[in-house]
Design a protein around this motif. Structure first.
Motif, PDB file in Angstrom:
ATOM      1  N   MET A  59       1.141   5.593   0.355  1.00  8.57           N
ATOM      2  CA  MET A  59       0.535   6.849   0.770  1.00  8.57           C
ATOM      3  C   MET A  59       1.438   7.967   0.251  1.00  8.57           C
ATOM      4  O   MET A  59       2.587   8.090   0.682  1.00  8.57           O
ATOM      5  CB  MET A  59       0.385   6.921   2.290  1.00  8.57           C
ATOM      6  CG  MET A  59      -0.296   8.181   2.783  1.00  8.57           C
ATOM      7  SD  MET A  59      -0.555   8.182   4.599  1.00  8.57           S
ATOM      8  CE  MET A  59      -2.211   7.530   4.700  1.00  8.57           C
ATOM      9  N   LYS A  64      -5.238  -0.638  -2.639  1.00  5.41           N
ATOM     10  CA  LYS A  64      -5.541   0.772  -2.457  1.00  5.41           C
ATOM     11  C   LYS A  64      -5.598   1.096  -0.958  1.00  5.41           C
ATOM     12  O   LYS A  64      -6.169   0.360  -0.167  1.00  5.41           O
ATOM     13  CB  LYS A  64      -6.888   1.108  -3.115  1.00  5.41           C
ATOM     14  CG  LYS A  64      -6.932   2.507  -3.658  1.00  5.41           C
ATOM     15  CD  LYS A  64      -8.179   2.701  -4.498  1.00  5.41           C
ATOM     16  CE  LYS A  64      -8.189   4.130  -5.030  1.00  5.41           C
ATOM     17  NZ  LYS A  64      -9.409   4.401  -5.790  1.00  5.41           N
ATOM     18  N   MET A  65      -4.959   2.221  -0.598  1.00  2.00           N
ATOM     19  CA  MET A  65      -5.009   2.674   0.791  1.00  2.00           C
ATOM     20  C   MET A  65      -6.435   3.073   1.133  1.00  2.00           C
ATOM     21  O   MET A  65      -7.088   3.796   0.375  1.00  2.00           O
ATOM     22  CB  MET A  65      -4.082   3.879   0.978  1.00  2.00           C
ATOM     23  CG  MET A  65      -4.041   4.426   2.386  1.00  2.00           C
ATOM     24  SD  MET A  65      -3.169   3.339   3.548  1.00  2.00           S
ATOM     25  CE  MET A  65      -1.445   3.647   3.109  1.00  2.00           C
ATOM     26  N   MET A  90       0.859  -1.182   0.000  1.00  2.00           N
ATOM     27  CA  MET A  90       0.000   0.000   0.000  1.00  2.00           C
ATOM     28  C   MET A  90       0.890   1.226   0.000  1.00  2.00           C
ATOM     29  O   MET A  90       1.933   1.249   0.661  1.00  2.00           O
ATOM     30  CB  MET A  90      -0.920   0.035   1.226  1.00  2.00           C
ATOM     31  CG  MET A  90      -2.037  -0.982   1.197  1.00  2.00           C
ATOM     32  SD  MET A  90      -3.302  -0.653   2.469  1.00  2.00           S
ATOM     33  CE  MET A  90      -2.341  -0.798   3.968  1.00  2.00           C
TER      34      MET A  90
END
Length: 213
Positions: A76, A207-208, A74
């Motif tokens: 960010m 997906k975060m 993941m």
């Protein structure tokens, strides 16, 4: 996944990043679950390996979390981190307090330390600080550079390295109802391979989850 993720956040908050290459090993207990954590530092990049299950890679492009058993990752990016910073600031409800020296002294391993306390609306902790730790000033100054990526987003959850006049060799934190205890085993200046900061091939990106409004 909540407990390992909490440990990663707490460790990143109290970790330090330097212009030289460093390798640090910590013993960490998260809510009664012990593990050994290795942090590799190269310039303004950091890699935190929590045992064999999870890795967090930090750099100018943001944060990448690797979950090895599932072969998932993941990411960010800086924009998401900026959004998290705003949310954390609102939850904290105002300026973050600085750590306070208690005047208590205690030996931790080979280090003579002074104990500090710290508390916010979301977390609290105690920190054992070794003021004669070699290279701590360089480590703390470099940490501020990565603060725009990690510390900026999470500064209301923990004091930063530059808030202490020494190296945090032990910490006890309570965050979101979970207790995290970390103890520095070793910190050595040594070469780190740049490939350690590249996510491995064959991992699927997940997906975060969206941040709450």
């Amino acid at each position: 996944m909540k407990t390992p993720a909490l440990s990663c956040i707490a460790l990143l908050l109290t970790a330090t990043f330097a212009s030289a290459d460093w390798v640090m090993v910590q013993k960490v207990d998260t809510a009664g679950q012990p593990s050994e954590v290795t942090t590799k530092i190269k310039g303004e990049q950091a890699r935190v390996d929590m045992g064999e299950k999870m890795t967090v890679i930090v750099g100018a492009e943001g944060i990448t979390m690797l979950m090895h058993e599932q072969k998932m990752l993941m990411k960010m990016d800086p924009a998401a981190l900026k959004s998290a910073a705003g949310m954390a600031g609102k939850m904290a409800g105002g300026p973050v307090a600085k750590p306070v020296a208690t005047g208590q002294k205690e030996k931790v391993g080979e280090w003579e330390t002074e104990i500090y306390t710290w508390e916010s609306s979301m977390a609290k902790g105690r920190f054992w600080v070794a003021k004669n730790f070699p290279g701590y000033k360089e480590l703390s100054a470099a940490n501020d550079k990565l603060g725009k990526v990690v510390g900026g987003a999470m500064s209301s959850l923990s004091p930063q390295a530059s808030d202490f006049d020494g190296m945090v060799v032990k910490s006890e934190m309570t965050m979101m109802g979970k207790n995290v205890v970390s103890l520095l085993v070793s910190a050595k200046e040594q070469d780190v391979d740049a490939k350690d900061f590249v996510p491995p091939a064959g991992y699927n990106e997940m997906k975060m989850p969206a941040l709450p409004k």
